[in-house]
Design a protein around this motif. Structure first.
Motif, short mmCIF file in Angstrom:
data_model
loop_
_atom_site.label_atom_id
_atom_site.label_comp_id
_atom_site.label_asym_id
_atom_site.label_seq_id
_atom_site.Cartn_x
_atom_site.Cartn_y
_atom_site.Cartn_z
N ARG A 111 -7.00 4.61 5.16
CA ARG A 111 -7.55 4.27 3.85
C ARG A 111 -7.85 2.78 3.77
O ARG A 111 -8.86 2.36 3.17
N CYS A 121 2.19 4.83 0.70
CA CYS A 121 1.90 5.89 1.67
C CYS A 121 2.28 7.26 1.11
O CYS A 121 1.62 8.26 1.41
N VAL A 149 0.85 -1.18 0.00
CA VAL A 149 0.00 0.00 0.00
C VAL A 149 0.89 1.24 0.00
O VAL A 149 1.68 1.44 0.94
N GLN A 174 -2.27 7.70 7.76
CA GLN A 174 -3.31 8.00 6.78
C GLN A 174 -3.54 6.82 5.85
O GLN A 174 -4.68 6.53 5.45
N ALA A 175 -2.48 6.11 5.50
CA ALA A 175 -2.62 4.91 4.66
C ALA A 175 -3.41 3.83 5.40
O ALA A 175 -4.22 3.12 4.80
#
Length: 214
Positions: free
Chosen positions: A208, A103, A101, A204-205
């Protein structure tokens, strides 16, 4: 080739290519270069935690401090995708780049000493993993421990409100190189001093991921 002789692509402060230089020259002159960072989001105990590696005492930057789960320099000519090899080398995780993922990109500057200035364009990623800590395979010359820190404490670390000390659990190799459970007390001084904005990229990732979960 020794680590100090590794060749990196170098950049100006706006990330415009500026040639190549050896690792030793990069750190001696404070030249901008690229690194790959990957955080492991551990959910084995029903809660969320990030894994922090303990850096080897022989490292030229931040020895014995707790840092990103996995990180390494990109060599000259390498793409960001090539950084996934660090997961295999440092932690024994064989994963594809597509499973990570993203970032974001973070420019970080650390003045270690007059003779060592580290300026990195950090390509930061996240990988979700549920395997027990004892199943990781640590690279002996790079990583001397792997610790699980709940997200609540990571948020406090990022905000500068961590109350010293906190107890953390993890694994470290015994005299035979076998990973065994360990616990220790740590405080702010035991962590590589990443700025708050760096941690916010990772947090923040994670948000999400939560929002996209079914």
């Amino acid at each position: 080739m020794t680590p100090s002789e590794e060749i990196f692509d170098i950049f100006d402060e706006r990330m415009n290519p500026a040639g190549q230089a050896s690792r030793s020259e990069v750190h001696a002159r404070g030249l901008w270069h690229q690194t790959f960072h990957c955080w492991i989001l551990d959910t084995t105990d029903g809660d969320e935690a990030l894994l922090f590696q303990e850096r080897h005492p022989g490292k030229d930057t931040f020895p014995l401090l707790l840092d990103t789960s996995c990180a390494g320099h990109l060599l000259s000519g390498e793409a960001v995708e090539d950084g996934v090899r660090e997961l295999e080398e440092e932690l024994g995780l064989s994963v594809s780049f597509e499973t990570l993922v993203p970032c974001g990109l973070f420019a970080e500057e650390d003045v270690i000493s007059e003779a060592c200035i580290d300026r990195e364009f950090c390509h930061v990623f996240l990988h979700v993993n549920r395997q027990p800590l004892t199943r990781y395979r640590l690279q002996p010359e790079e990583v001397t421990g792997l610790y699980r820190i709940p997200l609540e404490q990571v948020c406090k670390l990022a905000q500068g409100t961590l109350v010293d000390p906190i107890w953390i659990s993890g694994v470290a190799p015994d005299e035979n190189g076998v990973l065994v459970p360990v616990e220790r007390a740590v405080g702010h001084a035991d962590f590589v001093p990443h700025p708050r904005a760096y941690y916010e990229l990772v947090l923040q990732a994670i948000d999400r991921i939560r929002k996209s979960a079914p």
